[in-house]
Write a protein that holds these residues in place. Sequence first.
Motif, PDB file in Angstrom:
ATOM      1  N   UNK A 134      36.286  30.100  43.671  1.00  0.00           N
ATOM      2  CA  UNK A 134      35.377  30.138  42.526  1.00  0.00           C
ATOM      3  C   UNK A 134      35.702  31.304  41.599  1.00  0.00           C
ATOM      4  N   UNK A 135      36.056  32.472  42.149  1.00  0.00           N
ATOM      5  CA  UNK A 135      36.431  33.616  41.312  1.00  0.00           C
ATOM      6  C   UNK A 135      37.721  33.358  40.542  1.00  0.00           C
ATOM      7  N   UNK A 136      38.685  32.711  41.183  1.00  0.00           N
ATOM      8  CA  UNK A 136      39.939  32.378  40.490  1.00  0.00           C
ATOM      9  C   UNK A 136      39.663  31.429  39.334  1.00  0.00           C
ATOM     10  N   UNK A 137      38.859  30.402  39.576  1.00  0.00           N
ATOM     11  CA  UNK A 137      38.533  29.440  38.517  1.00  0.00           C
ATOM     12  C   UNK A 137      37.750  30.113  37.400  1.00  0.00           C
ATOM     13  N   UNK A 145      39.109  30.359  33.572  1.00  0.00           N
ATOM     14  CA  UNK A 145      38.331  29.836  32.436  1.00  0.00           C
ATOM     15  C   UNK A 145      38.051  30.943  31.421  1.00  0.00           C
ATOM     16  N   UNK A 146      37.757  32.148  31.889  1.00  0.00           N
ATOM     17  CA  UNK A 146      37.531  33.268  30.982  1.00  0.00           C
ATOM     18  C   UNK A 146      38.773  33.616  30.187  1.00  0.00           C
ATOM     19  N   UNK A 194      41.975  41.455  31.676  1.00  0.00           N
ATOM     20  CA  UNK A 194      41.872  42.043  33.012  1.00  0.00           C
ATOM     21  C   UNK A 194      40.849  41.254  33.827  1.00  0.00           C
ATOM     22  N   UNK A 195      41.315  40.527  34.856  1.00  0.00           N
ATOM     23  CA  UNK A 195      40.403  39.726  35.684  1.00  0.00           C
ATOM     24  C   UNK A 195      39.406  40.594  36.459  1.00  0.00           C
ATOM     25  N   UNK A 196      38.281  39.987  36.817  1.00  0.00           N
ATOM     26  CA  UNK A 196      37.248  40.656  37.595  1.00  0.00           C
ATOM     27  C   UNK A 196      36.980  39.854  38.851  1.00  0.00           C
ATOM     28  N   UNK A 197      36.730  40.375  39.954  1.00  0.00           N
ATOM     29  CA  UNK A 197      36.959  41.741  40.391  1.00  0.00           C
ATOM     30  C   UNK A 197      38.436  41.963  40.686  1.00  0.00           C
ATOM     31  N   UNK A 218      41.342  38.793  48.232  1.00  0.00           N
ATOM     32  CA  UNK A 218      41.619  38.343  46.871  1.00  0.00           C
ATOM     33  C   UNK A 218      42.041  39.561  46.062  1.00  0.00           C
ATOM     34  N   UNK A 219      43.263  39.536  45.540  1.00  0.00           N
ATOM     35  CA  UNK A 219      43.739  40.585  44.653  1.00  0.00           C
ATOM     36  C   UNK A 219      44.112  39.952  43.330  1.00  0.00           C
ATOM     37  N   UNK A 220      43.438  40.357  42.278  1.00  0.00           N
ATOM     38  CA  UNK A 220      43.723  39.825  40.952  1.00  0.00           C
ATOM     39  C   UNK A 220      45.002  40.457  40.423  1.00  0.00           C
ATOM     40  N   UNK A 221      45.742  39.725  39.590  1.00  0.00           N
ATOM     41  CA  UNK A 221      46.924  40.346  38.980  1.00  0.00           C
ATOM     42  C   UNK A 221      46.486  41.518  38.101  1.00  0.00           C
ATOM     43  N   UNK A 222      47.412  42.411  37.854  1.00  0.00           N
ATOM     44  CA  UNK A 222      47.060  43.588  37.058  1.00  0.00           C
ATOM     45  C   UNK A 222      46.492  43.194  35.706  1.00  0.00           C
ATOM     46  N   UNK A 223      47.141  42.263  35.024  1.00  0.00           N
ATOM     47  CA  UNK A 223      46.655  41.831  33.722  1.00  0.00           C
ATOM     48  C   UNK A 223      47.359  40.534  33.327  1.00  0.00           C
ATOM     49  N   UNK A 224      46.680  39.745  32.548  1.00  0.00           N
ATOM     50  CA  UNK A 224      47.261  38.535  31.971  1.00  0.00           C
ATOM     51  C   UNK A 224      47.452  38.797  30.487  1.00  0.00           C
ATOM     52  N   UNK A 225      48.591  38.379  29.941  1.00  0.00           N
ATOM     53  CA  UNK A 225      48.909  38.673  28.539  1.00  0.00           C
ATOM     54  C   UNK A 225      49.080  37.382  27.744  1.00  0.00           C
TER      55      UNK A 225
END
Length: 163
Positions: free
Chosen positions: A35-38, A42-43, A127-130, A140-147
């Motif tokens: 759910x956090x990935x989705x 979407x964000x 920057x994804x959260x969390x 769950x580790x979010x990537x550093x940033x999406x560009x």
Amino acid sequence: MSGVGGGRCLAPLASREGQMTVELAVVTPVVIVVALVVLNLMGFVEACAAFDQVALDAVVAQGVAPSGEQSEGRAAAEVRSAIEELLGREGRCEVEVRAEAVGMGATSSGLVMSPLLTRYVCTLTYRPWPRLLRMPGVTYEAPLALRHECELVVDRFRPGVVM
């Protein structure tokens, strides 16, 4: 006799309830991470769509004829501040704008229509959260940033000329 038969039926039912509880405890962290990935995806897609509209409008409005000092650096700063103001996502998104001259370094293969052509490259960093979420059995580790980038070439000092 019905009491003995009823006891036998209750024992398998109790073990099934216990099994369902264990399955729920195992599946719940996975469902939360999915759910956090989705939610983050979407964000990001929504931020990109808004950024594409806002960035092009800001370049046409502010980058063509910046107020104050008439330089590429000043124009890029004006465009960046306009995008940040219109985008409104201070905590999750960062905006970068750079301006580069197109007409000055032209080769013989290209036709230069104006020496004042300027390419604005606008970059959105999401920057994804969390950032990090650890649950039993799942990390769950979010990537550093999406560009995301978009660019537009305009003729500075000639309002309305977009290439």
